[in-house]
Design an enzyme around this catalytic site. Structure first.
Site, PDB file in Angstrom:
ATOM      1  N   GLY A 109      41.698  39.939  44.075  1.00 51.07           N
ATOM      2  CA  GLY A 109      40.637  39.700  43.112  1.00 51.07           C
ATOM      3  C   GLY A 109      40.104  41.130  42.470  1.00 51.07           C
ATOM      4  N   CYS A 113      36.110  33.889  40.265  1.00 46.45           N
ATOM      5  CA  CYS A 113      36.757  33.081  41.429  1.00 46.45           C
ATOM      6  C   CYS A 113      35.830  32.945  42.574  1.00 46.45           C
ATOM      7  CB  CYS A 113      37.905  34.058  41.759  1.00 46.45           C
ATOM      8  SG  CYS A 113      37.649  35.710  42.057  1.00 46.45           S
ATOM      9  N   HIS A 150      39.592  33.846  48.682  1.00 47.83           N
ATOM     10  CA  HIS A 150      38.277  34.185  49.111  1.00 47.83           C
ATOM     11  C   HIS A 150      37.660  33.207  49.840  1.00 47.83           C
ATOM     12  CE1 HIS A 150      38.678  37.019  46.117  1.00 47.83           C
ATOM     13  NE2 HIS A 150      38.060  36.625  44.962  1.00 47.83           N
TER      14      HIS A 150
END
Length: 344
Positions: free
Chosen positions: A162, A131, A257
């Site tokens: 995550g 990711c 993120h």
């Protein structure tokens, strides 16, 4: 007649996959859901009907022969065991785990960056990038095409989702455990007990952990997240000698993120040129200040705070900030976009 399967359909990313398949009206006549024995037998509503979740451990090549595309988000161990079975039955597997990313016979694809790699199937499996890498690639590829990327220094600030559901639950529980004592951290980092650290090396609530992922036992002192960033960037961009240095940090954010990227190029590229290029790039949205909250729930990578890197001569360096939804484009969406390429 197209049949698609979602393996890991009841998990965190699997749930997003199901939502996106409906939102995007994916052209499948039949949809099958698979999960572990613990979730097998559950009925999930999809497109107005209920679909019973099948037990992945009971799958056989014969029982899978009608499946055209299988979307895997069941973890690396399950993928190693079952992805070849689905491929042997005739399906093209798009896998979201790290199990196949470094395999030279398995293409690693970001739909906006290297879609033609889908035509280079050897094992019947396509890998989905990590990711963190995913957020950066739609931004870096058009800049590379314009000026030739030669070096990256990256710091990532990665959300707890995550780490899976365990990360989300750990942050939520720690925030609740600290409660109104949170302001006491202003003067004393030990003022309140956050409880179980969960999948992390220290409490994540009200904290920043410069250690995302697991330590790789190869003498580099890097985490696997940091090595994924290097290895996957090289493979996706087709730049085996690209120099990449990364530090991956876990932050107390649920989704999204964020990366600060110092990129060095072979040719000069100005801020104005970069903004013009990125303003027209697929999968990218140009903003003033990218944040994980702004990125959560949208498809594009947000990019902003674009500056000339003063440490690189001749206008050959840029500094950028990128934010992306690690569950959506970072996992589920790209998997489905690859599947859409396969059924066109």
């Amino acid at each position: 007649m197209t049949t698609i399967a979602v393996v890991g359909a009841t998990g965190q990313v699997g749930q997003v996959m199901r939502t996106l398949l409906e939102e995007r009206n994916f052209p499948a006549d039949t949809v099958r859901f698979f999960a572990s024995p613990r979730s097998a037998g559950r009925k999930i509503e999809f497109r107005g009907t209920e679909i019973e979740v099948e037990d992945i451990t009971q799958a056989t090549e014969e029982s899978l022969k009608d499946i055209d595309v299988a979307l895997f988000s069941a973890g690396g161990t399950a993928s190693k065991q079952y992805a070849p079975l689905f491929a042997a039955a005739g399906a093209t597997v798009v896998d979201n785990s790290s199990a196949w990313r470094k395999d030279d016979e398995v293409p690693l694809i970001v739909s906006e960056v290297n879609p033609s790699d889908k035509d280079s199937l050897v094992k019947g499996i396509i890998a989905n990038p990590n990711c963190t890498t995913m957020a950066a690639m739609p931004v870096l590829k058009p800049l590379h095409d314009a000026a030739g990327l030669v070096k990256l220094h990256v710091s990532s600030y990665q959300a707890v989702s995550g780490s899976g559901l365990a990360g989300v639950e750990t942050l939520a529980k720690q925030v609740a455990a600290v409660g109104d004592h949170n302001v006491e951290f202003v003067h004393d980092g030990q003022a309140a007990d956050a409880g179980d650290v969960g999948p992390y090396v220290s409490p994540i609530a009200y904290n920043v952990l410069p250690f995302a992922g697991n330590l790789v036992d190869d003498g580099t002192f890097e985490t696997d997240e940091e090595q994924k960033l290097r290895n996957e960037s090289r493979k996706i961009l087709g730049l085996p000698d690209l120099k990449v240095s990364g530090t991956c940090v876990r932050v107390p954010v649920f989704t999204g993120h964020t990366l600060t990227i110092h990129a060095e190029f072979d040719k000069a590229i100005t801020v104005d040129q970069a903004q013009e290029i990125l303003g027209a790039a697929s999968g990218v949205k140009l903003v003033d200040v990218p944040t994980p909250l702004a990125a959560a729930g949208i498809d594009e990578s947000l990019v902003g705070r674009i500056r000339q890197d003063s440490t690189v001569d001749d206008n050959r360096g840029l500094v950028l900030v990128v934010s992306g939804d690690n569950l959506r484009k970072g996992a589920a969406l790209n998997t489905i976009q690859i599947a859409e390429l396969l059924v066109k």
